[in-house]
Design an enzyme around this catalytic site. Structure first.
Site, short mmCIF file in Angstrom:
data_model
loop_
_atom_site.label_atom_id
_atom_site.label_comp_id
_atom_site.label_asym_id
_atom_site.label_seq_id
_atom_site.Cartn_x
_atom_site.Cartn_y
_atom_site.Cartn_z
CB SER A 129 15.79 33.23 2.65
OG SER A 129 16.26 33.34 3.97
CG ASP A 181 22.98 30.05 3.90
OD1 ASP A 181 22.73 30.54 5.01
OD2 ASP A 181 22.11 29.89 3.01
CG HIS A 236 21.22 33.34 3.18
ND1 HIS A 236 20.52 32.16 3.31
CD2 HIS A 236 20.29 34.33 3.23
CE1 HIS A 236 19.23 32.42 3.43
NE2 HIS A 236 19.07 33.73 3.38
#
Length: 364
Positions: free
Chosen positions: A210, A305, A335
């Site tokens: 991320s 995501d 995600h």
């Protein structure tokens, strides 16, 4: 294995609303039904407190041959490296450091304007193995050594590599470029001390999930442009690469799949308050004019995501620039699946594939 329009994943039997298994579908349904205040409404202090509670209740990760905290990148705030002090708070044998905090202001500013960046070294064996510098996710605003302790242990065991986790300074207390400067300083320090840390020969690889994947990608660009040392490889899991949040998936997957686009926007605003600066290549790697000369890359994204398209596009641009790339979009996945192995067998399997990619690139 299923491949659709270049997207690869393992789909379970049955209809799970487009998700990879029933457990993940139940988790997402619960998130949809029980959604409370947003991170924007809660504010950073409360979001960090809630993460710390979750982390404290998490099952501990696997035991390793050695786990120790290190000071990885002492430097002045002007960016001049001051060296580091390896080897404090050693925990050897079947160690399990307590996960007592989920985040907070990372990196200490000590006397004389010196930034001390904390790290944690994980070794699956006392034999020499490659080193991976790991940069944690958390919207640049939450997370730290404890939030990703279990993930780093799992990576070390599964890929049989040493992992050095970096506890960079967080926004909004420390906006851009503090976090990337810390990550760069930590990587440089790790490259200098890899032999001492785990017997590694050569330059470490870098990895992140991320927002940590975003910082890892920027470290590679900085190392290329500043003359190295160049990471052996870059391993990016569902990374942010476009902080303008202008790709279609930020609209198509804006809500209802766990991470929301507004939560990402909140993190971006914490990191880079000036909207004009968010398209700067030093902030958004997708806007770099030239991606040639970067390390081999694994880029793994998730179908459901908001960040999917910017990760997919970054992988395509790396490949177009002549970089060796392994790119996979995990079908039916959301995600953050690297830390969802206790929620969903499919998420566990997707994480296992990412760990196998790390091993393949470093040992294959």
């Amino acid at each position: 294995m299923v491949e659709v329009a270049g997207r690869v994943g393992v789909m379970g039997d049955g209809d799970f609303g487009g998700l990879a298994d029933g457990e993940l579908a139940a988790y997402v349904d619960a998130e949809r039904l029980g959604c409370g205040p947003s991170v924007r409404e809660l504010g950073v202090v409360e979001v960090r407190r809630r993460q710390a509670v979750r982390v404290a209740g998490r099952v501990a990760g696997p035991g390793l041959a050695e786990v120790r905290d290190v000071e990885v990148g002492r430097r002045s705030v002007s960016g001049v490296a001051l060296g580091g002090l390896p080897g404090v708070d050693v925990v050897a044998g079947d160690a399990s450091l307590g996960a007592s905090a989920g985040g907070g202001a990372s990196g200490d500013v000590v006397a004389g304007g010196v930034v001390s960046v904390r790290g944690r070294l994980y070794r699956p064996t006392l034999d020499a193995v490659p080193l991976v510098v790991y940069v944690h996710g958390g919207m640049w605003s939450i997370g730290g050594l404890e939030s990703h302790d279990r993930l780093c242990r799992r990576l070390a065991v599964a890929a049989r590599v040493a992992v050095l986790a970096v506890d960079y300074r967080l926004a909004p207390e420390h906006p851009w470029p503090a976090g990337i400067d810390d990550a760069v300083a930590a990587f440089r320090w790790a490259a200098e001390h890899a032999g001492e840390l785990c017997g590694a020969v050569g330059v470490p690889a870098i990895a992140g999930d991320s927002s940590g994947g975003h910082l890892a990608a920027l470290v590679c660009l900085r190392m290329r442009d500043e003359g190295g040392p160049m990471p052996a490889a870059q391993f990016l899991a569902f990374p942010n690469t476009d902080l303008t949040l202008s790709r279609p998936s930020t609209r198509e997957k804006a809500t209802g799949w766990g991470l929301t686009t507004d939560a990402v926007a909140w993190g971006v605003e914490n990191l880079v308050p000036d909207p004009v600066r968010r398209a700067d290549p030093g902030v958004s790697p997708l806007f770099a004019a030239d991606l040639a000369g970067l390390p081999p890359a694994v880029v793994v994204t998730a179908e459901h995501d908001p960040l999917r398209d910017e990760g997919d596009e970054y992988a395509d641009r790396l490949r177009g620039a002549g970089v060796r790339v392994r790119h996979r979009c995990e079908l039916g996945m959301v995600h953050g699946f690297l830390t969802m192995e206790l929620v969903s067998p499919a998420a566990d399997a997707a994480g296992g594939r990412f760990f196998a990619d790390v091993a393949d690139f470093l040992f294959g």
